[in-house]
Design a protein around this motif. Sequence first.
Motif, PDB file in Angstrom:
ATOM      1  N   ASP A 152      -0.350  75.530  14.211  1.00  0.00           N
ATOM      2  CA  ASP A 152      -0.726  76.004  13.646  1.00  0.00           C
ATOM      3  C   ASP A 152      -0.853  77.295  12.162  1.00  0.00           C
ATOM      4  O   ASP A 152      -1.785  77.086  11.535  1.00  0.00           O
ATOM      5  N   GLY A 153       0.689  77.376  12.105  1.00  0.00           N
ATOM      6  CA  GLY A 153       1.740  77.892  11.303  1.00  0.00           C
ATOM      7  C   GLY A 153       0.644  79.399  11.023  1.00  0.00           C
ATOM      8  O   GLY A 153       0.420  79.876  10.176  1.00  0.00           O
ATOM      9  N   GLU A 154       0.096  80.040  12.382  1.00  0.00           N
ATOM     10  CA  GLU A 154      -1.009  81.388  11.995  1.00  0.00           C
ATOM     11  C   GLU A 154      -0.668  81.818  13.819  1.00  0.00           C
ATOM     12  O   GLU A 154      -0.542  83.391  14.097  1.00  0.00           O
ATOM     13  N   THR A 155      -0.330  81.286  14.434  1.00  0.00           N
ATOM     14  CA  THR A 155      -0.666  82.134  16.431  1.00  0.00           C
ATOM     15  C   THR A 155       1.039  81.821  17.066  1.00  0.00           C
ATOM     16  O   THR A 155       1.432  81.051  16.589  1.00  0.00           O
ATOM     17  N   VAL A 156       1.688  83.260  17.056  1.00  0.00           N
ATOM     18  CA  VAL A 156       2.353  82.724  17.733  1.00  0.00           C
ATOM     19  C   VAL A 156       2.662  82.600  19.015  1.00  0.00           C
ATOM     20  O   VAL A 156       1.366  83.386  20.202  1.00  0.00           O
ATOM     21  N   VAL A 157       2.741  81.241  19.610  1.00  0.00           N
ATOM     22  CA  VAL A 157       2.478  81.001  20.908  1.00  0.00           C
ATOM     23  C   VAL A 157       4.035  81.771  22.228  1.00  0.00           C
ATOM     24  O   VAL A 157       3.792  81.901  23.242  1.00  0.00           O
ATOM     25  N   ALA A 158       5.195  82.154  21.775  1.00  0.00           N
ATOM     26  CA  ALA A 158       6.568  82.397  22.640  1.00  0.00           C
ATOM     27  C   ALA A 158       6.971  82.709  21.235  1.00  0.00           C
ATOM     28  O   ALA A 158       7.251  82.436  19.979  1.00  0.00           O
ATOM     29  N   SER A 159       7.972  83.809  22.130  1.00  0.00           N
ATOM     30  CA  SER A 159       8.949  84.426  20.847  1.00  0.00           C
ATOM     31  C   SER A 159      10.625  84.754  22.322  1.00  0.00           C
ATOM     32  O   SER A 159      10.077  84.251  23.218  1.00  0.00           O
ATOM     33  N   TRP A 160      11.363  84.764  21.473  1.00  0.00           N
ATOM     34  CA  TRP A 160      12.090  84.982  22.454  1.00  0.00           C
ATOM     35  C   TRP A 160      13.501  85.402  20.997  1.00  0.00           C
ATOM     36  O   TRP A 160      14.065  85.565  20.301  1.00  0.00           O
ATOM     37  N   MET A 161      13.815  87.246  22.135  1.00  0.00           N
ATOM     38  CA  MET A 161      15.134  87.907  21.271  1.00  0.00           C
ATOM     39  C   MET A 161      16.555  87.376  21.609  1.00  0.00           C
ATOM     40  O   MET A 161      16.659  86.804  22.465  1.00  0.00           O
ATOM     41  N   LEU A 162      16.927  87.300  20.513  1.00  0.00           N
ATOM     42  CA  LEU A 162      18.478  86.713  19.938  1.00  0.00           C
ATOM     43  C   LEU A 162      19.440  87.616  20.311  1.00  0.00           C
ATOM     44  O   LEU A 162      19.747  88.790  19.330  1.00  0.00           O
ATOM     45  N   GLY A 163      20.585  86.946  21.273  1.00  0.00           N
ATOM     46  CA  GLY A 163      22.607  88.001  20.677  1.00  0.00           C
ATOM     47  C   GLY A 163      22.526  87.383  19.708  1.00  0.00           C
ATOM     48  O   GLY A 163      22.050  87.352  18.903  1.00  0.00           O
TER      49      GLY A 163
END
Length: 67
Positions: A39-50
């Motif tokens: 919905d343009g405002e809630t971070v539901v998941a994240s991934w740190m990338l190499g």
Amino acid sequence: MDVPLLSDWNGEAARAFGVAVERGGMQDVAARSAFLIEDGETVVASWMLGRELPDLDAVIAAARTSG
């Protein structure tokens, strides 16, 4: 899609999103990361990338369970 720019000179956002790393002797530098935003405002998941892209199956699974 409009994406505002963010200046995070003190590393506050990098720490808050859990992507702060030390790089080149500098603390709280944001690691290359991907975020799934609902919905343009809630971070539901994240991934740190190499140098790699995120696990696309994990991204799809997170998107399916968030909605």
